[in-house]
Design a protein around this motif. Sequence first.
Motif, mmCIF file in Angstrom:
data_model
loop_
_atom_site.group_PDB
_atom_site.id
_atom_site.type_symbol
_atom_site.label_atom_id
_atom_site.label_comp_id
_atom_site.label_asym_id
_atom_site.label_seq_id
_atom_site.Cartn_x
_atom_site.Cartn_y
_atom_site.Cartn_z
ATOM 1 N N MET A 252 36.171 41.859 41.037
ATOM 2 C CA MET A 252 35.950 41.395 39.684
ATOM 3 C C MET A 252 36.978 40.322 39.360
ATOM 4 N N SER A 253 36.526 39.302 38.674
ATOM 5 C CA SER A 253 37.401 38.187 38.336
ATOM 6 C C SER A 253 38.312 38.559 37.170
ATOM 7 N N ASP A 254 39.600 38.172 37.282
ATOM 8 C CA ASP A 254 40.545 38.442 36.203
ATOM 9 C C ASP A 254 40.560 37.333 35.166
ATOM 10 N N THR A 255 40.089 36.151 35.531
ATOM 11 C CA THR A 255 40.117 35.005 34.648
ATOM 12 C C THR A 255 38.767 34.838 33.963
ATOM 13 N N ILE A 256 38.796 34.725 32.637
ATOM 14 C CA ILE A 256 37.560 34.495 31.902
ATOM 15 C C ILE A 256 37.314 32.997 31.885
ATOM 16 N N ARG A 257 36.192 32.592 32.474
ATOM 17 C CA ARG A 257 35.854 31.182 32.601
ATOM 18 C C ARG A 257 34.989 30.692 31.450
ATOM 19 N N ALA A 258 34.230 31.601 30.831
ATOM 20 C CA ALA A 258 33.333 31.208 29.743
ATOM 21 C C ALA A 258 32.914 32.440 28.960
ATOM 22 N N HIS A 259 32.536 32.212 27.716
ATOM 23 C CA HIS A 259 32.013 33.262 26.848
ATOM 24 C C HIS A 259 30.566 32.906 26.527
ATOM 25 N N GLY A 260 29.690 33.884 26.656
ATOM 26 C CA GLY A 260 28.284 33.580 26.431
ATOM 27 C C GLY A 260 27.563 34.658 25.659
ATOM 28 N N GLU B 231 29.509 26.642 38.595
ATOM 29 C CA GLU B 231 29.323 27.011 39.991
ATOM 30 C C GLU B 231 30.644 27.028 40.741
ATOM 31 N N THR B 232 30.728 27.951 41.673
ATOM 32 C CA THR B 232 31.930 28.062 42.501
ATOM 33 C C THR B 232 31.559 28.137 43.966
ATOM 34 N N ASP B 233 30.324 27.708 44.307
ATOM 35 C CA ASP B 233 29.862 27.916 45.669
ATOM 36 C C ASP B 233 30.163 26.745 46.593
ATOM 37 N N THR B 234 31.315 26.141 46.442
ATOM 38 C CA THR B 234 31.705 25.095 47.376
ATOM 39 C C THR B 234 32.249 25.747 48.642
ATOM 40 N N ALA B 235 32.068 25.087 49.752
ATOM 41 C CA ALA B 235 32.536 25.634 51.026
ATOM 42 C C ALA B 235 34.049 25.488 51.115
ATOM 43 N N ASP B 236 34.612 26.023 52.154
ATOM 44 C CA ASP B 236 36.066 25.966 52.346
ATOM 45 C C ASP B 236 36.546 24.529 52.429
ATOM 46 N N ALA B 237 37.791 24.354 52.732
ATOM 47 C CA ALA B 237 38.432 23.041 52.703
ATOM 48 C C ALA B 237 37.775 22.003 53.600
ATOM 49 N N GLY B 238 36.844 22.390 54.468
ATOM 50 C CA GLY B 238 36.167 21.458 55.347
ATOM 51 C C GLY B 238 35.197 20.542 54.626
ATOM 52 N N ASN B 239 35.035 20.680 53.325
ATOM 53 C CA ASN B 239 34.123 19.876 52.505
ATOM 54 C C ASN B 239 32.678 19.924 52.984
ATOM 55 N N GLU B 240 32.309 21.017 53.641
ATOM 56 C CA GLU B 240 30.916 21.188 54.021
ATOM 57 C C GLU B 240 30.143 21.677 52.809
ATOM 58 N N THR C 98 18.726 33.962 39.452
ATOM 59 C CA THR C 98 19.879 34.503 40.161
ATOM 60 C C THR C 98 21.163 34.052 39.463
ATOM 61 N N VAL C 99 22.224 34.798 39.675
ATOM 62 C CA VAL C 99 23.507 34.443 39.075
ATOM 63 C C VAL C 99 23.984 33.073 39.562
ATOM 64 N N PRO C 100 23.872 32.744 40.867
ATOM 65 C CA PRO C 100 24.277 31.390 41.276
ATOM 66 C C PRO C 100 23.478 30.295 40.558
ATOM 67 N N ALA C 101 22.182 30.518 40.355
ATOM 68 C CA ALA C 101 21.363 29.516 39.653
ATOM 69 C C ALA C 101 21.816 29.376 38.205
ATOM 70 N N ILE C 102 22.143 30.484 37.563
ATOM 71 C CA ILE C 102 22.620 30.452 36.177
ATOM 72 C C ILE C 102 23.970 29.740 36.104
ATOM 73 N N LEU D 132 22.443 41.684 34.178
ATOM 74 C CA LEU D 132 22.901 40.295 34.213
ATOM 75 C C LEU D 132 24.315 40.180 33.638
ATOM 76 N N GLN D 133 24.596 40.916 32.581
ATOM 77 C CA GLN D 133 25.931 40.897 31.972
ATOM 78 C C GLN D 133 26.991 41.338 32.989
ATOM 79 N N ARG D 134 26.714 42.419 33.721
ATOM 80 C CA ARG D 134 27.670 42.907 34.726
ATOM 81 C C ARG D 134 27.846 41.899 35.862
ATOM 82 N N ALA D 135 26.748 41.301 36.294
ATOM 83 C CA ALA D 135 26.814 40.333 37.393
ATOM 84 C C ALA D 135 27.614 39.102 36.979
ATOM 85 N N LEU D 136 27.417 38.621 35.771
ATOM 86 C CA LEU D 136 28.180 37.461 35.298
ATOM 87 C C LEU D 136 29.657 37.807 35.131
ATOM 88 N N ALA D 137 29.953 39.035 34.713
ATOM 89 C CA ALA D 137 31.351 39.467 34.535
ATOM 90 C C ALA D 137 32.105 39.396 35.862
#
Length: 190
Positions: free
Chosen positions: A1-9, A121-130, A110-114, A22-27
Amino acid sequence: MSDTIRAHGLIVDDDVLYARTLQRALARHGVETRLAHDAATALVLAREATPDFALVDLKLGEDSGLVLIAPLREVDAHMRILLVTGYASVATAVESIKRGADDYLPKPATVPAILRALGLETDTADAGNEPATPERMIPLQRLEWEHIQQALQETDGNVSAAARLLGMHRRSLQRKLGKRPGPERKPDPD
């Protein structure tokens, strides 16, 4: 679970189970949300604490989520408004955008689509910029099953009425009901 709140919705959906899931998944992604199951409650909650975004279901019981777009814009002109619906169509997508929605997503979104639609979005790949692995689409059998379940819910479980609503023969619907889709398969690595 994330400790940092990124947004309120605000999640506005009359399907209580879907909204809580959906609320739990976004949390888990650092997105805090409040729930409303009707338009009136949604406006009260939005005025109490202005959210960064609102995920609004198109069908709210007997009401339409489209009527919420303008009042939510009045609360905060910069709020991101996403219309989410199990009844996706070009006509409702165009109407929602005309009324001021920022995006339109088919259910089950899906949560990634939302997160992408919200710009979180946080689905960037590792430092390889892929580029990140693309999200799989929901299988057609699963979408059909969900659509049939929605029709059954609308007709209080009456198979004949649901078949008429779906434009199919009752026996065809019964056969489809006997073939519940299995779990989704993982994509084959190329």
